[in-house]
Design a protein around this motif. Structure first.
Motif, mmCIF file in Angstrom:
data_model
loop_
_atom_site.group_PDB
_atom_site.id
_atom_site.type_symbol
_atom_site.label_atom_id
_atom_site.label_comp_id
_atom_site.label_asym_id
_atom_site.label_seq_id
_atom_site.Cartn_x
_atom_site.Cartn_y
_atom_site.Cartn_z
ATOM 1 N N GLY A 83 0.821 -1.216 0.000
ATOM 2 C CA GLY A 83 0.000 0.000 0.000
ATOM 3 C C GLY A 83 0.845 1.252 0.000
ATOM 4 O O GLY A 83 0.531 2.239 -0.698
ATOM 5 N N LEU A 84 1.952 1.246 0.742
ATOM 6 C CA LEU A 84 2.860 2.399 0.759
ATOM 7 C C LEU A 84 3.498 2.605 -0.613
ATOM 8 O O LEU A 84 3.584 3.747 -1.104
ATOM 9 N N CYS A 85 3.964 1.522 -1.242
ATOM 10 C CA CYS A 85 4.581 1.637 -2.567
ATOM 11 C C CYS A 85 3.589 2.188 -3.594
ATOM 12 O O CYS A 85 3.938 3.038 -4.423
ATOM 13 N N ILE A 86 2.343 1.733 -3.549
ATOM 14 C CA ILE A 86 1.312 2.236 -4.472
ATOM 15 C C ILE A 86 1.067 3.718 -4.219
ATOM 16 O O ILE A 86 0.917 4.521 -5.159
ATOM 17 N N TYR A 87 1.038 4.124 -2.943
ATOM 18 C CA TYR A 87 0.821 5.526 -2.582
ATOM 19 C C TYR A 87 1.958 6.398 -3.121
ATOM 20 O O TYR A 87 1.724 7.467 -3.697
ATOM 21 N N GLN A 88 3.212 5.948 -2.956
ATOM 22 C CA GLN A 88 4.356 6.709 -3.454
ATOM 23 C C GLN A 88 4.371 6.754 -4.986
ATOM 24 O O GLN A 88 4.678 7.789 -5.585
ATOM 25 N N PHE A 89 4.016 5.638 -5.625
ATOM 26 C CA PHE A 89 3.997 5.608 -7.088
ATOM 27 C C PHE A 89 2.908 6.531 -7.640
ATOM 28 O O PHE A 89 3.106 7.199 -8.669
ATOM 29 N N GLU A 90 1.757 6.590 -6.988
ATOM 30 C CA GLU A 90 0.689 7.493 -7.415
ATOM 31 C C GLU A 90 1.132 8.957 -7.320
ATOM 32 O O GLU A 90 0.762 9.787 -8.155
ATOM 33 N N TYR A 91 1.938 9.264 -6.285
ATOM 34 C CA TYR A 91 2.450 10.633 -6.177
ATOM 35 C C TYR A 91 3.370 10.951 -7.357
ATOM 36 O O TYR A 91 3.274 12.032 -7.962
ATOM 37 N N SER A 123 -11.325 5.057 -14.141
ATOM 38 C CA SER A 123 -11.302 4.179 -12.948
ATOM 39 C C SER A 123 -10.254 3.079 -13.086
ATOM 40 O O SER A 123 -10.464 1.932 -12.666
ATOM 41 N N PHE A 124 -9.143 3.440 -13.706
ATOM 42 C CA PHE A 124 -8.030 2.504 -13.895
ATOM 43 C C PHE A 124 -7.027 2.748 -12.762
ATOM 44 O O PHE A 124 -6.138 3.597 -12.857
ATOM 45 N N HIS A 125 -7.218 2.012 -11.670
ATOM 46 C CA HIS A 125 -6.456 2.267 -10.458
ATOM 47 C C HIS A 125 -5.010 1.775 -10.609
ATOM 48 O O HIS A 125 -4.713 0.836 -11.353
ATOM 49 N N THR A 126 -4.127 2.404 -9.835
ATOM 50 C CA THR A 126 -2.705 2.062 -9.907
ATOM 51 C C THR A 126 -2.439 0.618 -9.496
ATOM 52 O O THR A 126 -1.580 -0.062 -10.061
ATOM 53 N N SER A 127 -3.189 0.153 -8.512
ATOM 54 C CA SER A 127 -2.973 -1.216 -8.027
ATOM 55 C C SER A 127 -3.301 -2.263 -9.086
ATOM 56 O O SER A 127 -2.825 -3.402 -9.001
ATOM 57 N N MET A 128 -4.089 -1.897 -10.114
ATOM 58 C CA MET A 128 -4.485 -2.863 -11.132
ATOM 59 C C MET A 128 -3.310 -3.273 -12.006
ATOM 60 O O MET A 128 -3.295 -4.384 -12.543
ATOM 61 N N TYR A 129 -2.323 -2.396 -12.170
ATOM 62 C CA TYR A 129 -1.197 -2.739 -13.037
ATOM 63 C C TYR A 129 0.149 -2.720 -12.307
ATOM 64 O O TYR A 129 1.100 -3.355 -12.740
ATOM 65 N N ALA A 130 0.255 -1.991 -11.195
ATOM 66 C CA ALA A 130 1.558 -1.819 -10.543
ATOM 67 C C ALA A 130 1.798 -2.790 -9.395
ATOM 68 O O ALA A 130 2.934 -2.916 -8.931
ATOM 69 N N SER A 131 0.762 -3.464 -8.900
ATOM 70 C CA SER A 131 0.960 -4.375 -7.757
ATOM 71 C C SER A 131 1.937 -5.487 -8.098
ATOM 72 O O SER A 131 2.844 -5.811 -7.319
#
Length: 634
Positions: A211-219, A236-244
Motif C-alpha cells: 500500500g505504501l509503494c502504491i501511494y508513493q507511485f501514485e504521487y 477508474s483505472f487504479h494504480t494497483s491494477m497494473y503496478a501491484s
C-alpha cells in the motif's frame, strides 16, 4: 544450475588465470591480433573485437569478485555503473551473493534440517509451483528438478518466517535465483532479500508495504505525468491494477526474462528505487497511446504491447529509468504521510465500530421501551365513593409520610453514630481473610440495591402516571375539578412517599454497609488481640530460652578460660624444659670440646707411654660416648 555451476567453476579458474596476466601484454596481444587481421574481411574483425571485449569484461569482473571489499570501499561509483550496464551471466550467482551479503549465513547450516520438517503451507506451495515460469525449461513438467528445488526453498522459508509463511509472488523471485545458483545459496539470498530489501513487509498478510509503494507511485504519477493520471482516474483505472505485480514480483512476471534479470541486477544493489524508476519510464514511454484508450484497451495494452517493447534493447529502458526524477527525501516524507493517514483510518474504524455498537444497543433499548409504552389514557367517570376513598388514601399517605420521615431521621442519627464509631477503628488492609463474612454482607447489599432500584422504578412509573393524568381534560364540572385536585394531591403524596421510601432504603443500605464494616473491624481487632497474646507468649518463651542460652554461654566461657590457663601453664613448662635441655646440651658440648683438646694435646706432646696413652684414649672415648648418649637422650 548444475551446468551453470560447472561453467562457473571453469570460469572462476579462467578468471584467476587472466587476472595474473599483465594488462600491457594483453593490450599488446590484442594490438598484434588487430595488425595480423588487417587482411581479413570486416565481419571477422568485428567478431574479433567482440571477443576482445568479452575477454576484457571477464577480466574486469573477475578482478571485482577477487577484490570485492576494496571495490565496495574505494570504487563504489564505478561498481554501480558496471552493474547498471549488466552483470555477466556467469558472474551473477557470486555477485548477487556478495551484493546481498549472503555468502556466509548461519541459516545455510539449518537448510537440510528444515527440509525434514513439515510446513502448514506445503499444499499452497505445491498448488502454485506449476504456475511459476510454466514455459521455462528448468521448471517445465511435473516433478521436474526445478519444481522440486523451488518447493524445497519455499517450504524452508515458510518454516523460518512463520509470520509471512508463503506468498505466491515470492516464488518467481526464488525461481530466478534457482536459475543462477544451487538451492542452499538461493535460500540464503532469498532470506537476505526478505530481511534487508523490504520484501518481507511486502509479503506480510496485511501487505502494508505494498500500500505504501502504491501511494508513493501514485504521487510520482501525479507529479510527473498529470495528464495520464487524470485519464486513469476518469477511466477508474487504479494504480494497483497494473503496478501491484511490479512490486511483488520485481517485473519478473511482466517483462521478458533478459530485461527483468537486468532490473534485478540493479535491484540487488539499489533496492526498490529501480522498480519506481522503471515503472515511471514505462508509463512515460506509453503515455501517448494510453491516453487514447479506454479501460479495456489499456488493460490489453499492458498485457500484450508493453512487455515486448524493450526485448531487443534493455539498455534503452534502463537509460529511460534513470532519466526519471526520483527524490529519496520526498519518498521518506510520503512514507510518514502514509503512516499518519493509515493511523487515522485505523482510529476512525475503531470509532465507527464503537458507534455501531452503541447504535445497536440504543436500538435494542428503544425496542424494549416501545413494548411498554402506555397507550392513550381514557378518563372514566369517577363516583363519590371513589372520591371518599381517595381522601382516605391521602390521609393514610400523609401519616405514612410522617412515619417515614421519623424513621429516616432515626436512621440518619444511627448512620452518624456508626460513622463516628467506624472512624475510631483502625484501618487494616488485611481483609482477604474475611472473605466468607464479606460474601454474606455483599449479598445483603445486593438485595438492598435491588429493592432500591425497584423503588426508583416505582417512583418513575408514578411520575409518568402523574404526567399522563395531568394531561386530561377535566373541566366539565366543579365536582370533577375537586376530584382532580384530590387525585393530584394523592399522586403527589404517593410520589413523596415513594421518594421517602427510596431515601430510607438508601440510608438503610448505608447503615448496613457501616455495620458490616464495623463487624469487620471488630473481628480484625479481636484477631489482632489474639495474635498479640500469642506473640507475647512466644516472646516470653524466647526470653526464657535466651536466659538458658546465656547461662550456658557463661559456663562455656568459664571452661574456656580454665582451658586457656592450663594450656598456657603447659606451654611455659615445656619452654622451661626446653631451656634446661638447651643449657645441658651446651655444657656437654663444652666438656666434649675440652676432652678433645686434651686428647690432641696428649698426642702431640707424647707425655704418655704407649699403653698409658691407649688406656687414656679408651677412657676418653668412653666418656665421649656417654656424653653423646646423654645428649641424644635429652
Amino acid at each position: 544450475w548444475i551446468n551453470n555451476k560447472k561453467i562457473k567453476t571453469s570460469n572462476r579458474n579462467k578468471t584467476s588465470v587472466m587476472t595474473l596476466a599483465d594488462s600491457k601484454s594483453m593490450r599488446s596481444m590484442s594490438g598484434s591480433r588487430r595488425n595480423s587481421g588487417s587482411s581479413l574481411v570486416s565481419s571477422s574483425s568485428a567478431s574479433s573485437n567482440l571477443s576482445h571485449l568479452e575477454e576484457d569484461t571477464w577480466i574486469l569482473w573477475g578482478r571485482i569478485v577477487n577484490e570485492w571489499d576494496e571495490w565496495r570501499r574505494k570504487k563504489d561509483k564505478l561498481l554501480k555503473e558496471l552493474i547498471r550496464k549488466g552483470i555477466p551471466h556467469h558472474f551473477r550467482a557470486i555477485v548477487w551473493q556478495l551484493l546481498g551479503n549472503a555468502t556466509d549465513m548461519p541459516v545455510k547450516n539449518q537448510y537440510s534440517e528444515l527440509l525434514k520438517m513439515s510446513s502448514p503451507c506445503e499444499k499452497l506451495i505445491r498448488r502454485d509451483i506449476a504456475r511459476t515460469y510454466p514455459e521455462h525449461e528448468f521448471f517445465k513438467g511435473q516433478d521436474s528438478l526445478g519444481q522440486e528445488v523451488l518447493f524445497n526453498v519455499m517450504k524452508a522459508y515458510s518454516l523460518v518466517d512463520r509470520e509471512v509463511g508463503y506468498c505466491q509472488g515470492s516464488a518467481f523471485i526464488v525461481g530466478l535465483l534457482l536459475m543462477q545458483m544451487p538451492e542452499e545459496e538461493a535460500f540464503c539470498v532469498f532470506v537476505r532479500l526478505m530481511q534487508e530489501y523490504r520484501l518481507r513487509e511486502l509479503f506480510k498478510p496485511t501487505m502494508a508495504e505494498l500500500g505504501l509503494c502504491i501511494y508513493q507511485f501514485e504521487y510520482l504519477l501525479q507529479e510527473q505525468l498529470p495528464e495520464l493520471n487524470v485519464h486513469f482516474r476518469s477511466q477508474s483505472f487504479h494504480t494497483s491494477m497494473y503496478a501491484s505485480s511490479w512490486f511483488l514480483t520485481l517485473f519478473l512476471t511482466f517483462l521478458p526474462m533478459p530485461v527483468a534479470t537486468r532490473i534485478f541486477d540493479i535491484f540487488m544493489y539499489e533496492g526498490l528505487e529501480i522498480i519506481f524508476r522503471v515503472g515511471m519510464a514505462i508509463l512515460q514511454y506509453n503515455q501517448t497511446d494510453l491516453i487514447q484508450l479506454d479501460m479495456e484497451g489499456m488493460s490489453q495494452h499492458f498485457q500484450k504491447v508493453i512487455p515486448h517493447q524493450f526485448d531487443s534493447c534493455p539498455d534503452k529502458l534502463i537509460l529511460r529509468a534513470y532519466q526519471v526524477k526520483y527524490n529519496p527525501k520526498r519518498m521518506k516524507k510520503l512514507e510518514k504521510e502514509y503512516t499518519t493517514i493509515k493511523n487515522k483510518e485505523m482510529e476512525e474504524q475503531i470509532e465507527i465500530k464503537r458507534l455501531r455498537t452503541e447504535n445497536r444497543l440504543l436500538k435494542q433499548r428503544i425496542e424494549t421501551l416501545e413494548k411498554f409504552i402506555i397507550g392513550p389514557c381514557v378518563v372514566s367517570q369517577y363516583t363519590e365513593q371513589f372520591v371518599t376513598g381517595l381522601q382516605m388514601q391521602l390521609e393514610q399517605s400523609r401519616l405514612q409520610e410522617a412515619e417515614l420521615l421519623g424513621a429516616l431521621k432515626e436512621m440518619q442519627d444511627k448512620v452518624l453514630d456508626l460513622e463516628k464509631r467506624s472512624s475510631s477503628l483502625p484501618d487494616e488492609n488485611n481483609v482477604a481473610q474475611l472473605q466468607d463474612e464479606l460474601k454474606l454482607v455483599k449479598l445483603r447489599e445486593l438485595e438492598t440495591l435491588h429493592s432500591f432500584r425497584e423503588m426508583q422504578d416505582t417512583v418513575t412509573e408514578l411520575n409518568q402516571r402523574w404526567q399522563v393524568s395531568g394531561g386530561g381534560h377535566w373541566k366539565e364540572s366543579p365536582k370533577k375539578n375537586a376530584l382532580n385536585e384530590l387525585q393530584d394531591k394523592l399522586m403527589g403524596v404517593r410520589l413523596r412517599e415513594a421518594q421517602a421510601q427510596a431515601e430510607l432504603r438508601e440510608v438503610k443500605l448505608q447503615a448496613i454497609q457501616l455495620e458490616s464494616q464495623n463487624q469487620i473491624h471488630s473481628k480484625l481487632i479481636g484477631r489482632h488481640e489474639v495474635e498479640s497474646a500469642a506473640m507475647q507468649e512466644r516472646l516470653q518463651q524466647l526470653a526464657g530460652q535466651n536466659k538458658g542460652m546465656l547461662a550456658q554461654l557463661t559456663e562455656m566461657k568459664r571452661k574456656q578460660a580454665e582451658l586457656d590457663c592450663k594450656s598456657k601453664e603447659e606451654v611455659m613448662a615445656v619452654r622451661l624444659r626446653e631451656a634446661d635441655s638447651m643449657a645441658a646440651m651446651a655444657e656437654f658440648r663444652q666438656k666434649i670440646a675440652e676432652l678433645e683438646i686434651q686428647k690432641e694435646e696428649g698426642l702431640i706432646q707424647g707425655q704418655l707411654n704407649h699403653s698409658d696413652s691407649r688406656q687414656y684414649i679408651t677412657q676418653l672415648r668412653d666418656q665421649i660416648g656417654e656424653l653423646k648418649n646423654e645428649v641424644t637422650h635429652i
